[in-house]
Design a protein around this motif. Sequence first.
Motif, PDB file in Angstrom:
ATOM      1  N   THR A 157      95.013  77.076   8.761  1.00 29.54           N
ATOM      2  CA  THR A 157      95.065  77.476   7.359  1.00 29.54           C
ATOM      3  C   THR A 157      94.483  76.362   6.506  1.00 29.54           C
ATOM      4  OG1 THR A 157      97.332  76.643   7.169  1.00 29.54           O
ATOM      5  CG2 THR A 157      97.069  78.991   7.617  1.00 29.54           C
ATOM      6  N   THR A 158      94.007  76.757   5.334  1.00 31.43           N
ATOM      7  CA  THR A 158      93.465  75.794   4.379  1.00 31.43           C
ATOM      8  C   THR A 158      94.014  76.101   2.997  1.00 31.43           C
ATOM      9  OG1 THR A 158      91.520  77.164   3.877  1.00 31.43           O
ATOM     10  CG2 THR A 158      91.305  75.570   5.685  1.00 31.43           C
ATOM     11  N   GLY A 159      93.857  75.156   2.104  1.00 31.62           N
ATOM     12  CA  GLY A 159      94.341  75.336   0.739  1.00 31.62           C
ATOM     13  C   GLY A 159      93.379  76.079  -0.160  1.00 31.62           C
ATOM     14  N   THR A 160      92.112  76.193   0.266  1.00 31.13           N
ATOM     15  CA  THR A 160      91.115  76.894  -0.543  1.00 31.13           C
ATOM     16  C   THR A 160      90.231  77.778   0.322  1.00 31.13           C
ATOM     17  OG1 THR A 160      89.378  75.207  -0.357  1.00 31.13           O
ATOM     18  CG2 THR A 160      90.997  74.918  -2.146  1.00 31.13           C
ATOM     19  N   ARG A 161      89.655  78.790  -0.306  1.00 32.72           N
ATOM     20  CA  ARG A 161      88.714  79.671   0.384  1.00 32.72           C
ATOM     21  C   ARG A 161      87.500  78.874   0.838  1.00 32.72           C
ATOM     22  NH1 ARG A 161      84.006  82.234  -0.394  1.00 32.72           N
ATOM     23  NH2 ARG A 161      83.750  84.339   0.436  1.00 32.72           N
ATOM     24  N   ASP A 162      86.985  78.020  -0.035  1.00 33.30           N
ATOM     25  CA  ASP A 162      85.784  77.251   0.293  1.00 33.30           C
ATOM     26  C   ASP A 162      85.982  76.385   1.531  1.00 33.30           C
ATOM     27  OD1 ASP A 162      84.415  78.377  -1.830  1.00 33.30           O
ATOM     28  OD2 ASP A 162      84.639  76.629  -3.143  1.00 33.30           O
ATOM     29  N   GLU A 163      87.137  75.723   1.631  1.00 31.47           N
ATOM     30  CA  GLU A 163      87.380  74.904   2.820  1.00 31.47           C
ATOM     31  C   GLU A 163      87.488  75.779   4.065  1.00 31.47           C
ATOM     32  OE1 GLU A 163      90.132  71.419   4.808  1.00 31.47           O
ATOM     33  OE2 GLU A 163      90.848  72.343   2.958  1.00 31.47           O
ATOM     34  N   GLY A 164      88.122  76.935   3.946  1.00 29.80           N
ATOM     35  CA  GLY A 164      88.216  77.847   5.083  1.00 29.80           C
ATOM     36  C   GLY A 164      86.847  78.292   5.565  1.00 29.80           C
ATOM     37  N   VAL A 165      85.980  78.662   4.634  1.00 34.21           N
ATOM     38  CA  VAL A 165      84.627  79.094   4.993  1.00 34.21           C
ATOM     39  C   VAL A 165      83.857  77.928   5.607  1.00 34.21           C
ATOM     40  CG1 VAL A 165      82.425  79.919   4.067  1.00 34.21           C
ATOM     41  CG2 VAL A 165      84.569  80.960   3.301  1.00 34.21           C
ATOM     42  N   GLU A 166      84.010  76.736   5.052  1.00 36.56           N
ATOM     43  CA  GLU A 166      83.318  75.564   5.595  1.00 36.56           C
ATOM     44  C   GLU A 166      83.765  75.255   7.026  1.00 36.56           C
ATOM     45  OE1 GLU A 166      83.128  70.866   4.487  1.00 36.56           O
ATOM     46  OE2 GLU A 166      82.932  72.287   2.833  1.00 36.56           O
ATOM     47  N   LEU A 167      85.077  75.298   7.277  1.00 38.50           N
ATOM     48  CA  LEU A 167      85.581  75.073   8.636  1.00 38.50           C
ATOM     49  C   LEU A 167      85.041  76.135   9.598  1.00 38.50           C
ATOM     50  CD1 LEU A 167      89.359  74.138   8.195  1.00 38.50           C
ATOM     51  CD2 LEU A 167      87.552  72.693   9.127  1.00 38.50           C
ATOM     52  N   ALA A 168      85.103  77.394   9.170  1.00 39.30           N
ATOM     53  CA  ALA A 168      84.629  78.491  10.020  1.00 39.30           C
ATOM     54  C   ALA A 168      83.145  78.327  10.329  1.00 39.30           C
ATOM     55  CB  ALA A 168      84.885  79.831   9.322  1.00 39.30           C
ATOM     56  N   ALA A 169      82.356  78.078   9.312  1.00 41.92           N
ATOM     57  CA  ALA A 169      80.907  77.956   9.496  1.00 41.92           C
ATOM     58  C   ALA A 169      80.548  76.771  10.382  1.00 41.92           C
ATOM     59  CB  ALA A 169      80.224  77.826   8.141  1.00 41.92           C
ATOM     60  N   SER A 170      81.196  75.645  10.166  1.00 45.36           N
ATOM     61  CA  SER A 170      80.843  74.465  10.964  1.00 45.36           C
ATOM     62  C   SER A 170      81.208  74.656  12.427  1.00 45.36           C
ATOM     63  CB  SER A 170      81.509  73.201  10.396  1.00 45.36           C
ATOM     64  OG  SER A 170      82.926  73.279  10.454  1.00 45.36           O
ATOM     65  N   ALA A 171      82.316  75.330  12.710  1.00 39.26           N
ATOM     66  CA  ALA A 171      82.715  75.577  14.102  1.00 39.26           C
ATOM     67  C   ALA A 171      81.766  76.554  14.782  1.00 39.26           C
ATOM     68  CB  ALA A 171      84.149  76.099  14.155  1.00 39.26           C
ATOM     69  N   VAL A 172      81.374  77.614  14.082  1.00 39.65           N
ATOM     70  CA  VAL A 172      80.464  78.599  14.664  1.00 39.65           C
ATOM     71  C   VAL A 172      79.078  77.979  14.864  1.00 39.65           C
ATOM     72  CG1 VAL A 172      79.283  80.801  14.251  1.00 39.65           C
ATOM     73  CG2 VAL A 172      81.750  80.607  13.835  1.00 39.65           C
ATOM     74  N   LYS A 173      78.581  77.262  13.861  1.00 44.19           N
ATOM     75  CA  LYS A 173      77.257  76.635  13.979  1.00 44.19           C
ATOM     76  C   LYS A 173      77.202  75.622  15.115  1.00 44.19           C
ATOM     77  CE  LYS A 173      75.867  77.247   9.183  1.00 44.19           C
ATOM     78  NZ  LYS A 173      75.605  76.564   7.894  1.00 44.19           N
ATOM     79  N   ALA A 174      78.328  74.959  15.401  1.00 45.44           N
ATOM     80  CA  ALA A 174      78.387  73.975  16.484  1.00 45.44           C
ATOM     81  C   ALA A 174      78.575  74.625  17.860  1.00 45.44           C
ATOM     82  CB  ALA A 174      79.516  72.974  16.221  1.00 45.44           C
ATOM     83  N   GLY A 175      78.726  75.941  17.902  1.00 42.41           N
ATOM     84  CA  GLY A 175      78.921  76.637  19.174  1.00 42.41           C
ATOM     85  C   GLY A 175      80.326  76.489  19.730  1.00 42.41           C
ATOM     86  N   LEU A 176      81.277  76.086  18.887  1.00 37.58           N
ATOM     87  CA  LEU A 176      82.661  75.908  19.320  1.00 37.58           C
ATOM     88  C   LEU A 176      83.455  77.203  19.219  1.00 37.58           C
ATOM     89  CD1 LEU A 176      83.285  72.504  17.540  1.00 37.58           C
ATOM     90  CD2 LEU A 176      82.710  72.886  19.948  1.00 37.58           C
ATOM     91  N   ALA A 177      82.978  78.128  18.411  1.00 41.68           N
ATOM     92  CA  ALA A 177      83.596  79.441  18.249  1.00 41.68           C
ATOM     93  C   ALA A 177      82.481  80.464  18.155  1.00 41.68           C
ATOM     94  CB  ALA A 177      84.460  79.484  16.992  1.00 41.68           C
ATOM     95  N   ALA A 178      82.741  81.656  18.674  1.00 44.37           N
ATOM     96  CA  ALA A 178      81.750  82.722  18.616  1.00 44.37           C
ATOM     97  C   ALA A 178      81.734  83.376  17.246  1.00 44.37           C
ATOM     98  CB  ALA A 178      82.041  83.767  19.689  1.00 44.37           C
ATOM     99  N   SER A 179      82.899  83.436  16.611  1.00 45.41           N
ATOM    100  CA  SER A 179      83.005  84.027  15.284  1.00 45.41           C
ATOM    101  C   SER A 179      84.258  83.503  14.615  1.00 45.41           C
ATOM    102  CB  SER A 179      83.055  85.558  15.363  1.00 45.41           C
ATOM    103  OG  SER A 179      84.286  85.980  15.935  1.00 45.41           O
ATOM    104  N   ALA A 180      84.331  83.735  13.318  1.00 50.42           N
ATOM    105  CA  ALA A 180      85.513  83.327  12.564  1.00 50.42           C
ATOM    106  C   ALA A 180      85.665  84.225  11.341  1.00 50.42           C
ATOM    107  CB  ALA A 180      85.392  81.871  12.129  1.00 50.42           C
TER     108      ALA A 180
END
Length: 106
Positions: free
Chosen positions: A10-33
Amino acid sequence: MSGYLQVSTTTGTRDEGVELAASAVKAGLAASAQVQGPAVSVFWHQGEYGESEEWQVTLKTSDSRYADLETHLRRAHSWDNPEISAVRLEAGSADYLAWIDRTTSV
């Protein structure tokens, strides 16, 4: 094929949540978020009762990428001790699980 996990934080803001999701997917650590919220969270933190508005980030990954994903989330998260939990996916369509394998393979 390996095992599969649905990881959440969980995150305190939408922007941080999207940033975490995007960085994990772009790094190949997650298939989707997915980022969902806001939601009201009720919790104990440092011995005190609290309530806040949070955003839930749900990521799909393989067993083999979990440790790297957890490390990434810990480093990138703004909180000192964020929730990072995982639930095993017991079943899924063969094509979907193969897609997770392809997109998270090292």
